[in-house]
Design an enzyme around this catalytic site. Sequence first.
Site, PDB file in Angstrom:
ATOM      1  N   HIS A 244       0.841  -1.202   0.000  1.00 31.18           N
ATOM      2  CA  HIS A 244       0.000   0.000   0.000  1.00 31.18           C
ATOM      3  C   HIS A 244       0.879   1.257   0.000  1.00 31.18           C
ATOM      4  O   HIS A 244       0.905   2.035   0.952  1.00 31.18           O
ATOM      5  CB  HIS A 244      -0.941   0.009   1.218  1.00 31.18           C
ATOM      6  CG  HIS A 244      -2.028   1.033   1.130  1.00 31.18           C
ATOM      7  ND1 HIS A 244      -3.359   0.704   1.010  1.00 31.18           N
ATOM      8  CD2 HIS A 244      -1.993   2.392   1.152  1.00 31.18           C
ATOM      9  CE1 HIS A 244      -4.083   1.798   0.955  1.00 31.18           C
ATOM     10  NE2 HIS A 244      -3.276   2.845   1.041  1.00 31.18           N
TER      11      HIS A 244
ATOM     12  N   HIS B  31       1.423   8.140   6.102  1.00 28.53           N
ATOM     13  CA  HIS B  31       1.366   8.776   4.788  1.00 28.53           C
ATOM     14  C   HIS B  31       2.485   9.824   4.696  1.00 28.53           C
ATOM     15  O   HIS B  31       3.022  10.260   5.699  1.00 28.53           O
ATOM     16  CB  HIS B  31       0.017   9.457   4.552  1.00 28.53           C
ATOM     17  CG  HIS B  31      -1.097   8.515   4.259  1.00 28.53           C
ATOM     18  ND1 HIS B  31      -1.658   7.710   5.223  1.00 28.53           N
ATOM     19  CD2 HIS B  31      -1.763   8.235   3.104  1.00 28.53           C
ATOM     20  CE1 HIS B  31      -2.622   6.980   4.681  1.00 28.53           C
ATOM     21  NE2 HIS B  31      -2.709   7.284   3.403  1.00 28.53           N
TER      22      HIS B  31
END
Length: 228
Positions: A5, A83
Amino acid sequence: RNWAHVNSIDYDPTDDSIILSARHQGIVKIGRDHQVKWILASPVGWKKGLAERVLTPVDKNSKPLKCEGSQCEGGFDWSWTQHTAWRIDSKSTKDVIYLSVFDNGDARGMEQPPLPTMKYSRAVVYKIDQKKMTVEQIWEVGKDLGYDYFSPVTGITKYMADKNSVVVFYSTAGLLGPSAGPNVKEEPAHPYLTEYRWGETKPAVELKINSVMGYQAFPISVEQAFTH
């Protein structure tokens, strides 16, 4: 399924490498030759050949921190389901990288807390010595803000060179309010867009945005807007 991911990629021109934020694995630097240069993640679970690439946490005096499993002393923590792992170009050199990360914080320490309301997200800046293979956590915000700022997905931590500041977007704060249990008041998502002067932990600017969801947000100049 979806074992990595990857949600951000940054380029390091000093050695022609890329820095990947792999949400489900950690932060990894990979060279043009496809070889892993270093891994910024908990040392737990890495196989031979990659385990040796995991960075060692140190304090401000470059002394290794005592770690057990996924927990370290001295307030150091890795990022969890993060992130935006971005190199701060103006502060980095060939050997030393300053890296800004939005640490979402889910499954922190490779476990779920007893109560969902114990979760929190952080903005964090790491200093990585690529020769010594060490990492120092030099700044963080968010831990003391708690669940109200917790962003289970997305978010951004971005250094702004023109202001020598760090912009943090807690993009999905409030999204999981109902899941916290019957004693938590249900409310819609309420992202926070904040700006911190370099080294400070109290925001110079804080905006709360009601009843929306976000992915990323940061300021751009009028000149940039018309140029691009």
